[in-house]
Structures are given as structure tokens and as C-alpha cells.
Design an enzyme around this catalytic site. Structure first.
Site, short mmCIF file in Angstrom:
data_model
loop_
_atom_site.label_atom_id
_atom_site.label_comp_id
_atom_site.label_asym_id
_atom_site.label_seq_id
_atom_site.Cartn_x
_atom_site.Cartn_y
_atom_site.Cartn_z
N ASP A 280 0.86 -1.20 0.00
CA ASP A 280 0.00 0.00 0.00
C ASP A 280 0.89 1.24 0.00
OD1 ASP A 280 -2.16 1.70 0.02
OD2 ASP A 280 -3.09 0.87 1.82
C1 NOJ Z 1 -4.03 4.06 0.34
C2 NOJ Z 1 -5.21 3.20 0.65
O1 NOJ Z 1 -5.02 2.54 1.89
C3 NOJ Z 1 -5.50 2.16 -0.42
O2 NOJ Z 1 -6.72 1.55 -0.12
C4 NOJ Z 1 -5.54 2.80 -1.78
O3 NOJ Z 1 -5.81 1.82 -2.75
C5 NOJ Z 1 -4.21 3.48 -2.05
N1 NOJ Z 1 -3.99 4.49 -1.04
C6 NOJ Z 1 -4.15 4.11 -3.45
O4 NOJ Z 1 -5.02 5.16 -3.56
#
Ligand code: NOJ
Length: 758
Positions: A280
Site C-alpha cells: 500500500d
Molecule cells: C491508500 C489506501 O489505503 C489504499 O486503499 C488505496 O488503494 C491506495 N492508497 C491508493 O489510492
């Protein structure tokens, strides 16, 4: 290059040595081996880099990085001319490896559907399928290849803001949603012209953060993980999800991004996942804060060894992987393995044969955001199926269309809020607010009057939080009394008051945990004043999580949970208020009476001293100041009609090879056509470990005309009786099972059968 390969492999197909599928996978292997043999270590590390334009990384810088072969994928760009430009530059890179493009397509793309908690409230597989298909169609039309969705974290703590993104508290309902999203977005194969690869998230346990506090740690027994929290991920992987996004939190003391047990032993070795594992946003860097890496280089080593393939928004993979390989801290084989998975995904996406397969350089920005690209009819239908009727005293709803109506509240005419969070490709100007929807529906729009009624909150800090990145939530700086007086004034002149209260969309998002789940004081004051007018009060809730609503429940004559319903939300709400659609939604999460009860979920274990209905005294599992039960249970939702149900089992016993058919007779005993969701719950009465008091094992919808009768059938199979026993084996144990059928999780409508020991 592809053509040459085909010529080389084709004779094997005709000689009968290889099937077409094997030929393809053989061709893929040869192709990727060949490509890897030509790539430098720097380029291999580049393929593991997933970045977006922003901050220091201007579009020009990103384009330059792409051209030297230092980028594998791009996310967060949804503007076609930029995407085409990027791909063009990738094809000039040393090995001409195309990029893939990713985005958070969470509940729709251009057309915004209800937030996922709303979609889950439909308890309707065809609704889930429709959302997934349209989302994939719209996203691929915009040039996207992969989405960071669906989010299938089990959520039992409404303090956590991201409960809005998931499908609620139950493993079965969430697994069904996850499976359907994966199947319908990816289609039969990524070769399909409208297929969008999925990266299910957040593996694992993000939804179980301690105290509901964002990014907090999780700690859970393996039994509970395998029995409940890991179930939806497993279902999504079995459905073929090509990627997995890893959670930002620590799992039993080890951050998921650094967790070899989770990413390699469970995901790869036990579940045989062979797709791409993506970290992530910023997760590699965060390993230093977690205290499992001493510096950035160490974080890269730890992450890749644990099983991360691609890093999202981290510079460190590119910066340190080559060095780590040179030093022997990781082997080139390890790097190749991760790189191979990314290349395989691109191969299967068809990008090597047609890098521009989803790109359309003629798609200008005006067309891209235009109304005629939206799926409005479908959005309206999904939205109205996602609404849950919580109360309807004296059958005050549906309303007649010729009434004088006061539409009041800070959310009644907000185009931004109705879209909900994670609606980045949606456009607020295309959304229909409740006020607009009601005016579209009543006989005479002049019979509808509107007042803002109250600010969402009196708390300036909350506004600061909500408007950190631009003015999302409007603050009316007139004196609060004056704003309320205006509302009371129109309420008094109306036949019925409809109050739109709840949360701003930004309150139910990433990084929006709360400790107090009641309506803000400003809204409570408004409702009290409206109640005092003596006019019938319909409370329409817009929010992204279960709230504590005991006071409002008592005040309301009728109450609807509408979540954030998306582009067509306003029309959908009007459809339900005026009876064009008879509400059929059911809650996918329990609504607590108070924060102190959390976690409150229906599938808990029994204790040695359960609080019975008669024994409410001391020394039982209870609070002395609160009931154990939630205000609204899982699975609950009313209709404008009533249903009666009874059921029978095809046999009082079954063996390993056998099955039991549950036949449910359903009758519409009211005077309106309506849909009922028949819910099947099982309880394993005695086992080697304590089993939940009930577990959802099936649900089916039936639509019946007034006084019509119908049947719903479920088949109980041996596999449905399996669980993780005292030795952590996945087995079914002989003995008694209770079967419950009902319209929500509190049903006591029960029959019993025995699983025989043979
Ligand atoms: C952080 C988030 O936790 C995740 O769910 C998301 O897909 C990514 N950012 C990209 O936007």
C-alpha cells in the site's frame, strides 16, 4: 518478437504435445525468460515501481522516468491524453515494456454507485454484479487496466472510517461480494476487452485495527483469522484475483508488509496465489516507524523477502534493490521472481501485443466527463435497492405525492456528500441531490420547500479536517438559532418534514476514525426543534458507518438509512419515499446502542454465562448500564409490506455424502408488492471448540405480490459444516446443528438436524 515465438511453438500444438492453454503459458514463459535475460537489474527494479504524478514527481519527471525503464505501473491518472503520452514513452524505453494503469475504482468509476456498505445492504448478488461490470466497463474505457479493489476487510468496529468501503461484518456476505466483484471485473480472462484486473485489499486484517483507530495494530488468534477474517480474501483469490494489496497494519506483531508468514506461507504456499502482491501507499517506508527496519534500504530488504512484489509510491525499491542484489542481501532470483509476476500480469492483460488496448487518444476531456457516459438508470436502481427502512410508525411512508413537504438538513442538497468517499472519477455536478430527486418526483415541485437547517457540526476543528484539501463541506456562518428558525418556519407550514442528517462524506473515509458515533450536537438541536413542531418527522440518514441513534430512533416517525448513494442517490431516495420502490435493503453491520458496546456483531461465541431473557441479573455476560444487543441487528431492514415465513428440512440427519434441503415458504401478508431477503443461519451446537451462536450461510431474495406465496430453497452440504477445530484442522464434526431461517440475524425460527458419524 511475439510472432517469432508463435511460429516456434505452434508445431507443438499441432503435434498434440501442448493444449492451447499450455501453449499460451509456454509462450508466455519463453517470452518473459527472453525479456528478463535482456533487462538490467535497474530495469527489473523499475518494473516493481508503481508511482503517480504528484508532489515532486511532475508529469515531465514521470515521463522521463518511464522512458529510461524505471516505472512498472502508474496509478491515479485518469486523464486520457496523459495516459497515452505515458504509454508512448514506455514504448521508447530500453525493452519497450508497456505500463499498466491503476486506480481506486471502489464503488463505480464515472457513474458513482452507493458506497460498498450500501451495495452490501442490497443483499443482492445481481446488484453487486451490475456494479462490478459497469465499473470495469467505464474504467477500461478510460484506459485503466487494474483497480485497487474490492476492499473485503471484515469490519466490526464502526469507529473505523473505512467501514464505508467494505461490505460489513460478515465473512459470508463479504466473501460473496468479493467473489462477484473479482469475477465480474476480471471476466473470464484478462484477454476480454472490458476486463479490469483486481487487487483485493487490504491483506490482511486492516478492518480489525484496535479501537477502530486508523492504521493501528491488530492482534488475533489464528483460529479467528482463518475462521472469519481471512475468509473473504481466500474467496477472492479462489475467484482468481490477479493481485493483492497488502494492509498497512501489523498483524500479530509483524507489519503485514514485512510479514513472511502472511504473504508467503499463507498467501503463496497454502493458498497458491501466483499473482502480484502490491504494497500500500508508502508502506515500505513505514516499516521504519513500525520498528522492523533500521533504514530505507533495510525496509526494502525486509519487504521483498516477506513477499512484496511491487511497491506503491515508494522511491526505495528503485533506489536500493540493485544495491541489495549486488551485496547478496537478496538474490537476483528473488528480484526476477517479483519482476516475472509483474511481466506475467502485463502479458495476460494483452499489453505486449497491444499496449494501447484501452487507450483512445481521441478521448478529449470534455467527452470524458460528460453526462452521456453515465449509467444513470442502473445507478438509480442499485441505489434504491441499497436503502434500508429502519422504522415506519403508522405506515407514514410511502408519502403521497401531493403533500406539502419540508426538506431540511445539511445533507439535503449536497452534491459532494451524496457521492461518498473514493469517488475520484465521479463528478459532483452530475449528481442528483435528495432535494432535486424529491422535486423531480412530487406532483408540484412548488409544494416542496427547503432549508439548510443546521451546520453539520459546530466544531471548527472538524471543518478544518474536512476541508484540508479544498472546501468540501460548507459552513453557514449565520447564527445557529437563525438557521434553525428558518427550518422550523417551513416545517410548520408543511404536512411532513424530511430531515437529512448524518455525516459529511469526508467523515467516513480513510483516516477518519471517530470515538463518538452520535449525530453532531448541531444536528441534534435541529431534530429536536423539528420534532417540537409536531409535524410527522422522517429522518433520512446519510452516513458511511453505523451510528448510535437511540435518541433519533425515538424521535422519528420513519427512518431510512441511505448511506452515500452515488450519482443517482437523490432520485433513488425519492423512489423509496414516495413508494415507486418498496425498500428491501438489510443492514450488513450491526448498529450499536452506544460506543461502549463495540464490538457488537451477531456471530459472537456463547459464553458460559449467557445473558438470557429471564436471567438479566448479576453474574451473566452483560452490562449493568446497557443492553448487549445492538439497536439494529445485522440483516435487519423493513418493507412497506409484511412477510410470513415457515420452513422445513428434507431430513433430520445427514452424512458426509448427503445434503439437506431447506424449503422456506414465504407469504406476502401485506398489501404491497415487495422483496424479502430470506436468510439462512447455522449453529454447530457442540464441537471441539466453541462455535458462534449463528453464522450466515445463505441468502436468497424473493419478490411477491400482495398475498402471494412463494418458496425459497437452500441446500446444506457437508462442506458448509466445516470449521477450524481444536487442532486447527478444517473439518466437520458429527453432532447437532441448528438451522435458523428469518429476515434478520435475531431470528429464533429454528429446526435441528444431526450430522452422522459416517
Ligand atoms: C491508500 C489506501 O489505503 C489504499 O486503499 C488505496 O488503494 C491506495 N492508497 C491508493 O489510492
Amino acid at each position: 518478437m511475439m510472432k517469432k515465438l508463435a511460429l516456434f511453438l505452434l508445431p507443438l500444438l499441432f503435434s498434440g504435445y501442448l493444449s492451447a492453454q499450455e501453449l499460451n503459458s509456454e509462450a508466455k514463459k519463453v517470452f518473459i525468460d527472453n525479456l528478463l535475460s535482456k533487462m538490467t537489474i535497474q530495469e527489473k527494479a523499475g518494473q516493481l515501481r508503481l508511482i503517480s504524478v504528484g508532489g515532486d514527481l511532475t508529469l515531465d519527471k514521470v515521463l522521463d522516468n518511464i522512458e529510461v525503464g524505471e516505472v512498472g505501473g502508474i496509478f491515479n491518472t485518469i486523464v486520457e491524453p496523459d495516459l497515452s503520452q505515458m504509454q508512448e514513452r514506455a514504448l521508447k524505453s530500453p525493452n519497450k515494456i508497456p505500463l499498466f494503469f491503476g486506480f481506486d475504482v471502489i464503488h463505480g468509476h464515472r457513474t458513482i454507485f452507493p458506497i460498498n456498505l450500501g451495495i452490501a445492504s442490497s443483499w443482492d448478488r445481481s446488484v453487486m454484479a451490475k456494479v462490478a461490470e459497469i465499473s470495469a466497463e467505464e474504467a477500461t474505457a478510460d484506459g485503466l487496466n487494474i483497480t485497487w479493489a474490492p476492499m473485503i476487510d471484515i469490519t466490526r468496529d464502526p469507529r473505523w472510517g473505512r467501514v464505508s468501503e467494505g461490505f460489513g461484518e460478515d465473512p459470508y456476505l463479504t466473501s460473496e461480494a468479493g467473489r462477484i466483484f473479482v469475477e465480474r471485473m476480471q471476466k473470464q480472462s484478462l484477454a476480454d476487452k472490458k476486463s479490469l484486473a483486481t487487487a483485493v485489499k487490504h491483506f490482511a486484517l486492516y478492518g480489525a485495527v484496535e479501537g477502530g483507530r486508523e492504521y493501528n495494530s491488530t492482534d488475533m488468534s489464528e483460529r479467528k483469522m482463518f475462521q472469519e477474517y481471512l475468509v473473504p480474501y481466500k474467496a477472492a483469490i479462489d475467484a482468481g484475483s490477479r493481485a493483492v494489496m497488502v494492509s498497512l497494519v501489523s498483524v500479530n506483531g509483524i507489519p503485514a508488509t514485512a510479514n513472511h508468514w502472511l504473504l508467503t506461507e499463507v498467501l503463496r504456499n497454502q493458498w497458491h496465489f501466483d499473482g502480484v502482491v502490491v504494497s500500500d501507499h508508502g508502506a515500505i517506508r513505514e516499516l521504519i516507524n513500525h520498528g522492523v527496519a533500521s533504514d530505507a534500504k533495510d525496509a526494502v530488504r525486509v519487504a521483498i523477502k516477506a513477499g512484496i512484489d511491487m511497491s506503491m509510491n515508494d522511491e526505495y525499491f528503485l533506489q536500493f534493490l540493485p544495491e541489495l542484489v549486488k551485496e547478496g542481501a537478496i538474490t537476483e532470483d528473488q528480484l526476477n521472481q517479483a519482476c516475472r509476476r509483474v511481466l506475467e500480469l502485463k502479458y495476460d492483460m494483452g499489453l505486449f501485443s497491444d499496449p494501447n488496448r484501452y487507450l483512445d487518444p481521441k478521448l478529449d476531456i470534455e467527452t470524458m466527463f460528460s453526462n452521456n457516459r453515465l449509467h444513470r438508470e442502473e445507478a438509480r436502481d442499485v441505489a434504491r435497492r441499497s436503502i434500508v427502512l429502519l422504522k415506519n410508525e403508522n405506515k407514514i411512508l410511502p408519502l403521497a405525492r401531493n403533500k406539502k413537504i419540508a426538506v431540511i438538513g445539511p445533507l439535503a442538497n449536497s452534491k459532494r456528500d451524496i457521492l461518498g468517499s473514493w469517488s475520484g472519477a465521479g463528478r459532483t455536478n452530475l449528481a442528483v441531490t435528495p432535494l432535486e430527486g424529491i422535486k423531480n418526483t412530487v406532483k408540484n415541485p412548488k409544494s416542496v420547500s427547503y432549508a439548510f437547517g443546521a451546520n453539520l457540526s459546530d466544531d471548527v476543528n472538524l471543518y478544518r479536517f474536512l476541508n484540508l484539501y479544498g472546501e468540501n463541506t460548507k459552513f453557514d456562518d449565520r447564527p445557529a438559532d437563525k438557521i434553525i428558525a428558518e427550518a422550523v418556519n417551513i416545517a410548520k407550514k408543511s404536512d411532513v418534514v424530511i430531515a437529512f442528517v448524518g455525516e459529511a462524506e469526508g467523515m467516513a473515509h480513510e483516516s477518519s476514525s471517530r470515538t463518538d458515533l452520535s449525530l453532531q450536537a448541531s444536528q441534534k438541536r435541529l431534530l429536536k426543534a423539528l420534532k417540537e413542531t409536531g409535524k410527522p418527522l422522517v429522518i433520512v440518514l446519510m452516513n458511511g458507518r453505523p451510528l448510535t441513534l437511540t435518541e433519533e430512533y425515538a424521535q422519528a416517525d420513519a427512518m431510512l438509512e441511505t448511506w452515500f448513494l452515488g450519482t443517482e442517490g437523490g432520485n433513488a431516495i425519492a423512489d423509496v419515499l414516495f413508494g415507486q420502490y418498496n425498500p428491501s435493503g438489510k443492514l450488513p453491520m450491526s448498529f450499536p446502542n452506544n460506543v461502549g458496546q463495540i464490538p457488537v456483531y451477531y456471530s459472537h461465541l456463547n459464553t458460559g454465562r449467557p445473558r438470557g431473557t429471564e436471567n438479566m441479573g448479576k453474574y451473566t455476560t452483560s452490562y449493568f448500564d446497557s443492553p448487549n444487543e445492538p439497536l439494529f441487528p445485522f440483516g435487519f431492514g423493513l418493507s412497506y409490506t409484511d412477510f410470513a415465513m415457515d420452513f422445513s428440512l428434507s431430513s433430520p440427519e445427514m452424512d458426509k455424502e448427503g445434503e439437506i434441503v431447506v424449503t422456506v415458504n414465504v407469504e406476502n401478508i401485506g398489501d404491497k408488492e415487495g422483496m424479502q431477503t430470506v436468510q439462512l443461519y447455522l449453529q454447530d451446537v457442540t464441537a471441539s471448540v466453541s462455535r458462534p451462536v449463528k453464522e450466515l450461510m445463505g441468502f436468497e431474495n424473493i419478490t411477491l405480490k400482495p398475498h402471494e406465496k412463494g418458496k425459497v430453497k437452500f441446500t446444506i452440504k457437508y462442506d458448509m459444516l466445516k470449521f477450524w477445530n481444536d487442532k486447527m484442522q478444517y473439518v466437520a464434526e458429527p453432532g447437532k446443528f441448528n438451522v435458523f431461517i428469518g429476515s434478520d440475524s435475531t431470528t429464533q425460527n429454528k429446526q435441528t438436524f444431526t450430522l452422522l458419524d459416517k
